[in-house]
Design a protein around this motif. Structure first.
Motif, PDB file in Angstrom:
ATOM      1  N   ILE A  19       0.850  -1.195   0.000  1.00  0.00           N
ATOM      2  CA  ILE A  19       0.000   0.000   0.000  1.00  0.00           C
ATOM      3  C   ILE A  19       0.881   1.239   0.000  1.00  0.00           C
ATOM      4  N   GLY A  20       0.840   1.989  -1.093  1.00  0.00           N
ATOM      5  CA  GLY A  20       1.623   3.222  -1.209  1.00  0.00           C
ATOM      6  C   GLY A  20       2.721   3.094  -2.234  1.00  0.00           C
ATOM      7  N   ASP A  43      -1.855   2.352  -5.142  1.00  0.00           N
ATOM      8  CA  ASP A  43      -1.697   3.771  -4.817  1.00  0.00           C
ATOM      9  C   ASP A  43      -3.002   4.502  -5.043  1.00  0.00           C
ATOM     10  N   ARG A  44      -3.303   5.418  -4.146  1.00  0.00           N
ATOM     11  CA  ARG A  44      -4.539   6.198  -4.218  1.00  0.00           C
ATOM     12  C   ARG A  44      -4.547   7.122  -5.428  1.00  0.00           C
ATOM     13  N   GLU A 177      -7.408   3.536  -3.463  1.00  0.00           N
ATOM     14  CA  GLU A 177      -7.211   4.066  -2.121  1.00  0.00           C
ATOM     15  C   GLU A 177      -7.557   3.018  -1.074  1.00  0.00           C
ATOM     16  N   VAL A 205       2.517  -1.848   4.417  1.00  0.00           N
ATOM     17  CA  VAL A 205       1.886  -0.528   4.436  1.00  0.00           C
ATOM     18  C   VAL A 205       2.974   0.538   4.426  1.00  0.00           C
ATOM     19  N   ALA A 207       2.384   4.041   3.520  1.00  0.00           N
ATOM     20  CA  ALA A 207       1.421   5.059   3.101  1.00  0.00           C
ATOM     21  C   ALA A 207       1.867   6.484   3.353  1.00  0.00           C
ATOM     22  N   TRP A 210      -0.281   9.522   4.779  1.00  0.00           N
ATOM     23  CA  TRP A 210      -1.609   8.976   5.044  1.00  0.00           C
ATOM     24  C   TRP A 210      -1.575   7.893   6.129  1.00  0.00           C
TER      25      TRP A 210
END
Length: 386
Positions: A19-20, A43-44, A177, A205, A207, A210
């Protein structure tokens, strides 16, 4: 394989969901995919987007750490940088050298660390420093010089690692996201803010800014999250000032770290996003604290701008004290500025924070991937749960 926007649910399980897609995340995804694991990189937005901490074309690479651990890790990272530049097909680092100076800076202690870790350096007296650097810098103190320092292209580095990960069959999912991670059987279910789901054996993670808002949705025990340091997110400001005289390519402007009472300022040659025509100047941890990255507004106060303009007029005679460009970025800080690379029950949390993670890019992935797979540990000071 998907390396663009994905608007459908993803049901195929992967070994690792990362995540990220900032520097820490893409480095980890690259190393995991390189080792043969099935990896989804989420990725968001897009990798190296302007809302994160890994955008732009100019970040400092230097060895000036009072903790010898970081100097040694940077030395280990050199092989990874060479590997990444070879895969990229072009340099990612421009060597300019770095000056450490200022009455609040313990340059002699730093010189001792350099001697201990084999970093070539010279400690100049105030007179020697004035003779060598006086047309550009007016620090008035001893100055520690090390030539291997330079400037790295953060955006190009991220994109190079993304390509390297995708070559090894990693799946890049943008516009994804992550909102929560829950246990499902022997693995995990990662759920997006729009309801999409991804099954993974383990999760990393990374992030960035965030992370404070996401930690509560990871389902981690309080015994682990309670041991993590407080993460402080700051919206920092950086300004670009033009050179009075264009530097000779054979004698580039160095980077600098200048510590005076109540203020630490770093400077470096600006990259392509500022036209390569000036020096990037910023105060370390000088910006406002915000709850997390979602609260950033991209605004720069007149007081912050005036403070840096005054600094340039006092200490940087080689620059015109009128900024021609400015930007904001995020720092995610820990109280002691140490990295956090820790793991619990199949979830690895990576926060290469406090504004100094970029220079370790290839090494971050090696450390985080090794910890996530259980194939290697990381330095104990990066594992607060221990």
């Amino acid at each position: 394989m998907n390396n663009g926007h994905d608007t459908t649910a993803t049901s195929d399980a992967v070994d690792y969901a990362v995540i990220g897609a900032g520097i820490a995340g893409v480095s980890t995804a690259w190393r995991l995919a390189q080792a043969g694991h099935r990896v989804a990189l989420l990725d968001r937005d897009e990798p190296a987007n302007s809302a994160g901490s890994s955008h732009g074309s100019a970040r400092i690479l230097r060895y000036g750490y009072p903790d010898p651990l970081y100097a040694r890790l940077l030395a280990e990272a050199e092989a990874g940088w060479s590997e990444l530049e070879a895969a990229h097909g072009a340099p990612l680092i421009t060597r300019t050298g770095c000056i450490d100076a200022g009455e609040a800076h313990d340059t002699r202690r730093l010189a001792g660390v350099f001697a201990e870790t084999g970093v070539e350096h010279t400690l100049h007296s105030p007179e020697e420093a004035a003779a060598r650097f006086g047309g550009r810098f007016a620090f008035g103190t001893e100055a520690l010089w090390h030539r291997r320092a330079g400037v790295l292209d953060a955006e190009a580095t991220v994109n190079a690692m993304v390509r390297a990960a995708v070559v090894h069959s990693a799946n890049l999912l943008t516009g994804w996201e992550a909102a929560s991670v829950t246990r499902r059987g022997a693995g995990y279910l990662v759920t997006a803010a729009d309801g999409r789901k991804l099954s993974a054996g383990r999760v990393v993670v990374a992030a960035g800014g965030w992370l404070p808002g996401l930690l509560g949705g990871l389902g981690l025990p309080t015994s682990f999250t309670g041991a993590l340091p407080a993460f402080e997110v700051r919206q920092e400001s950086a300004f670009h000032f033009p050179y009075r005289e264009a530097p000779d390519p054979a004698d580039p402007w160095p980077t600098s770290i200048h510590m005076i009472e109540g203020m630490t300022v770093y400077t470096l040659p600006g990259g392509r996003d500022a036209g390569h025509r000036g020096q990037k100047v910023a105060e370390f941890n000088g910006g406002p604290v915000i709850p997390d990255a979602s609260a950033q507004d991209g605004r720069i106060s007149e007081a912050r701008r005036a403070r840096i303009v005054d600094y340039v007029g006092t200490y940087l005679p080689g620059l015109v004290p009128e900024p021609y460009a400015e930007t904001t970025c995020l720092f995610t800080n820990t109280p002691d500025e140490d990295f956090v690379i820790d793991t619990c029950e199949g979830i690895t949390v990576v926060s290469a924070c406090s504004g100094h993670g970029a220079k370790f890019a290839p090494m971050l992935g090696t450390l985080a991937a090794g910890l996530a797979t259980g194939e290697r540990d990381v330095p104990a000071q990066f594992r607060p749960s221990r």
